[in-house]
Enzyme design. Structure first.
Site, PDB file in Angstrom:
ATOM      1  CD  GLU A 184      12.458  43.294  42.053  1.00  0.00           C
ATOM      2  OE1 GLU A 184      12.764  42.707  42.060  1.00  0.00           O
ATOM      3  OE2 GLU A 184      11.357  44.091  42.884  1.00  0.00           O
ATOM      4  CD  GLU A 261       7.310  44.486  39.454  1.00  0.00           C
ATOM      5  OE1 GLU A 261       7.077  43.377  40.711  1.00  0.00           O
ATOM      6  OE2 GLU A 261       8.451  44.901  39.071  1.00  0.00           O
TER       7      GLU A 261
HETATM    8  C1  GLA Z   1       9.524  41.017  41.072  1.00  0.00           C
HETATM    9  C2  GLA Z   1       9.942  41.424  39.465  1.00  0.00           C
HETATM   10  C3  GLA Z   1       8.847  41.057  38.359  1.00  0.00           C
HETATM   11  C4  GLA Z   1       8.547  39.731  38.183  1.00  0.00           C
HETATM   12  C5  GLA Z   1       7.554  40.116  40.454  1.00  0.00           C
HETATM   13  C6  GLA Z   1       7.177  38.408  40.435  1.00  0.00           C
HETATM   14  O1  GLA Z   1       8.939  43.028  41.413  1.00  0.00           O
HETATM   15  O2  GLA Z   1      10.338  42.902  38.697  1.00  0.00           O
HETATM   16  O3  GLA Z   1       9.667  41.700  37.057  1.00  0.00           O
HETATM   17  O4  GLA Z   1       9.571  39.043  38.015  1.00  0.00           O
HETATM   18  O5  GLA Z   1       9.129  39.773  40.409  1.00  0.00           O
HETATM   19  O6  GLA Z   1       6.054  38.345  39.608  1.00  0.00           O
END
Ligand code: GLA
Ligand code: CA
Length: 789
Positions: A184, A261
């Site tokens: 991210e 995700e």
């Molecule tokens: C983002 C991150 C994950 C986690 C989520 C929240 O998507 O990539 O590692 O921190 O947020 O749980």
């Protein structure tokens, strides 16, 4: 000097040394086809379950993998947590609970593919987002950038991971089908050269055949999107799925779609309610994705536990995460199926031509343990490991990653009350002559404390516990201890007098089992207690510093099993059971019990050590059959509805009035002229649909150049209504997460008012508003008034 001697002699005296898978392991391929992934040339939809090996005791790994499989998943998705493997620079550990190759082999044995996300940064509500703390010993280091030292260490680490995992790629007959580049990056910055260098590093280790991908949000993935990588989107339960893939579809109409995700639930922070997400919304979203041929990874399918000191902290602000990483996931923290699991399994069955495998039996029963007392005690300051005199030092400067530090100095004569100002990371308790004066708690954004009048020669001690390092946003460069100068200010004869103590005695207290055990052993054998009593002839052990210290007790078991130890009567600290670090407890909650896996218990006598830096009400513990993850014990409610904080807007002129459009996505409201002020108030007069309930996912303000103003110092000043259930508080509008939102309570009527303290006066030209990401944008606002004052 006698008093000073008291502290330092004590510390010196008590010094502690310290599937469709190839069964035959033949080579395969995983590539991009036309609108689909191709596994060995055949269309393939990834149904991945995110689970984290360090959050699961190794003896339970296989059970958890099988649980995921019984949900109809065909892969597991794992991060690699750099800082658990390289706890000391250059010393690598891939054994026991860190044996990532074994974890992948277990997945393969059970017919599951593996997606690997090797960082170097992983976020994941994990200490420093997975980066090792020792990187901060180089003070000016730039993390997640092309800083030469950072990149050098990244490459060394990734090479070590490669030694473990290279033989396990699908090309080499293993289960690994894909690997992620960084994590991210769009919510951190814009830096294609850096992301490219991480990509090239992985390419050079794993070869050009292995599929590499990037994950980001639909709102920011273009910032760092590299042409030769696969792009996937992250979003949560309830999100409008077509909307999330719209931009990707425009840019790459023939690319396969994947939600890398899909958030099943959410993580919890200390001092706020346990987060939940409805099962139906999660299942419906996954059903929709599967019906459209969209691949996914369910984050988390099983969250597990952030044992020891591994839980991270969120920002803006400082919001440390609790120990449990239950995440309201379908498989709960202790590996059992929840109602969400069964609903998901039913839906997943529709997309499998075979009957889903049976749900495996739990590896251990659940047991209870009757209440028992922890009778052995060693005072907190008996455990100091090393000490340095001079300037104030951070943990990192003292070469300590985790634990506590005591900072002592000798006070001047101050005949009136004074104000101590210090930036303390994270939880500071101040003592003068051994008497507790008060705390400076970073979670509450506190930076000062009122001191009573003091006499020359008195000793002040600032005792600081470091909690998890921030794992999200720019604030990941999170030094621990006292950062910056300490001042004491008093008003004497109408004159402001400022003292800056020069000489500090810095003591370290590592938070590991060995330290705790050693100090208790010494106390018990009398070595320590003797010297200790000489020094404190008049003070009994537990009275000294209010019972802050190490407690040890024992419990007998006839049969072992998983249990949940209750810490409601304790203050704040860490727990070790049979030498295993269980994690942090804090009376404020919402988590009040710690998960103790039965595989770490034994028949007969078991040992528990509790290190309590605040001191317990009662030094008793018991094991219960259910966790308590949602009980707050706060000094005052964390709602922001204090009427004294409500601004009087009657005579104020709004900088913007009007109506938002209906539907999902960002909207920008330009002001007619630049507004100046420290506070933003948004008044919600009506909603898009019938009803009074209002929600906002995110808000930004733009400066006169149209740039977003930093939200780092933002705080909620006032909200007339906040739904505490599920944790939809005011701060959710600036937590950088598009899937979380502020929501008013059911039944609370419009108009609703949210006021944000921007930290300092700002010039503001526009407001950006994001409604909830769900289809139909529930709770979205129609008529509004915006004030900046
Ligand atoms: C983002 C991150 C994950 C986690 C989520 C929240 O998507 O990539 O590692 O921190 O947020 O749980
Ligand atoms: Ca949010």
């Amino acid at each position: 000097m006698k008093n000073l001697f008291r502290y330092f002699a004590l510390a010196a005296l008590l010094f502690v040394a310290s599937s469709p898978m190839q069964a035959d392991n033949t080579s395969g391929t995983f590539t991009m086809g036309d609108k689909t992934f191709l596994l060995n040339g055949q269309p393939f939809i990834v149904k991945a379950a995110e689970i984290h090996y360090p959050r699961i005791p190794r003896p339970y790994w296989e059970h958890r993998i099988q649980m995921c499989k019984s949900l109809g998943m065909n892969a597991v998705c794992i991060y690699i947590f750099w800082n658990i493997h390289e706890q000391q620079e250059g010393v690598f550990d891939f054994t026991d609970n860190n044996d990532i190759a074994e974890f992948c082999r277990l997945a393969q044995k059970n017919g599951m593919y593996v997606i690997v996300r090797p960082g170097p940064y992983v976020c994941a509500e994990w200490e420093m987002g997975g980066l090792p703390w020792w990187l901060l010993k180089k003070k000016d280091i730039k993390l997640r950038e092309r800083d030469p030292y950072f990149m050098e260490r990244v490459k060394i680490f990734e090479e070590k991971v490669g030694e473990q995992l290279r033989p396990l790629t699908i090309q080499n007959g293993g289960p690994i089908i894909m690997m992620q580049v960084e994590n991210e990056y769009g919510s951190y910055g814009e830096d294609k050269p850096y992301v490219s260098e991480i990509r090239d590093c992985l390419r050079s280790i794993y070869g050009k055949e292995l599929t590499l991908f990037q994950c980001d949000w639909s709102s920011n993935f273009e910032k760092n999107g590299l042409d030769n990588l696969t792009w996937t989107m992250n979003f949560g339960t309830g999100a409008n799925i077509d909307d999330q893939f719209r931009r990707l579809g425009e840019l790459r109409p023939n690319a396969p779609k994947m939600c890398s995700e899909f958030w099943s639930g959410w993580f919890d922070k200390w001092g706020a309610r346990h987060e939940t997400r409805p099962a139906k919304d999660m299942v419906d979203g996954m059903d929709e994705m599967l019906s459209k041929g969209i691949s996914f990874s369910l984050y988390m399918t099983h969250g597990g536990t952030s044992f020891g000191h591994w839980a991270g902290a969120n920002s803006p602000g400082f919001a440390p995460d609790v120990t449990s990483y239950d995440y309201d996931a379908p498989i709960n923290e202790y590996g059992l199926a929840t109602p969400k699991f069964w609903e998901l399994r039913k839906m997943m069955q529709k997309y499998s031509d075979k009957k889903l495998p049976a749900v495996p039996k739990a590896p251990m029963p659940i047991i209870t343990i009757p209440k028992f007392e922890l009778k052995e005690f060693a005072p907190m300051f008996a455990a100091s490991e090393k000490h340095e005199t001079g300037d104030i030092k951070t943990f990192e400067e003292m070469d300590m990653g985790w634990g506590m530090m005591a900072y002592c100095t000798i006070l001047p004569d101050i005949p009136t009350q004074s104000v101590l100002t210090a930036e303390c990371h994270d939880y500071a308790q101040v003592f003068i002559e051994g008497k507790y004066i008060g705390k400076i708690d970073r979670v509450k954004n506190e930076k000062s404390l009122t001191l009573p009048p003091v006499k020359k020669g008195m000793v002040m001690m600032i005792f600081i516990e470091g909690m998890g390092r921030i794992n999200f946003g720019r604030a990941i460069k999170d030094f621990k201890g006292i950062v910056g100068d300490v001042t004491i200010t008093a008003d004497i004869d109408n004159c402001e007098v400022v003292w800056k103590p020069k000489t500090w005695y810095n003591y370290t207290y590592p938070d590991d089992y060995e330290t705790a055990k050693e100090v208790l052993d010494e106390v018990i054998t009398g070595d320590v207690i003797k010297g200790y009593q000489d020094l404190f002839a008049t003070i009994s052990d537990k009275e000294y510093m209010g019972g802050r210290g190490y407690y040890r007790g024992y419990f007998e078991l006839k049969k072992v099993g998983d249990t949940f130890l209750n810490f409601e009567t304790w203050g704040k600290g860490q727990v070790y059971v049979n030498g295993h670090a269980m994690g942090r407890f804090w009376s404020i909650g919402p988590q009040q019990t710690l998960y103790v896996p039965g595989c770490w218990l034994k028949k007969g006598k078991n040992e528990i050590i509790v290190h309590d830096i605040v001191g317990p009400k009662e030094a008793v513990v018991w094991g219960q059959a259910e966790p308590e993850l949602n009980k707050l014990q706060l000094e005052k409610s964390n709602k922001h509805n204090n009427i004294g904080d409500k601004p009087d807007l009657n005579s104020a002129t709004p900088v913007a009035t009007g109506a938002f459009k209906a539907g999902n996505g960002w909207q920008t409201i330009q002001f007619n002229k630049t507004a100046k002020g420290r506070y933003l108030a948004i008044e919600c007069l009506s909603t898009q649909k019938d009803g009074d309930r209002v929600a906002i996912a995110e808000l930004y303000l733009q400066d006169t150049d149209g740039k977003r103003i930093s939200r780092e110092p933002w705080k909620t000043k006032y909200a007339n209504s906040e739904e505490e259930n599920g944790n939809h508080m005011g701060d959710k509008v600036f937590d950088l997460q598009e899937s979380t939102y502020w929501q008013t309570e059911k039944g609370a009527s419009t108009p609703h008012l949210l006021v944000i303290d921007l930290g300092s006066e700002q010039d503001v030209k526009a407001l950006e508003y994001l409604p909830r990401a769900e289809q139909g944008a529930p709770g979205s606002i129609k008529n509004f008034k915006v004030y900046v004052y």
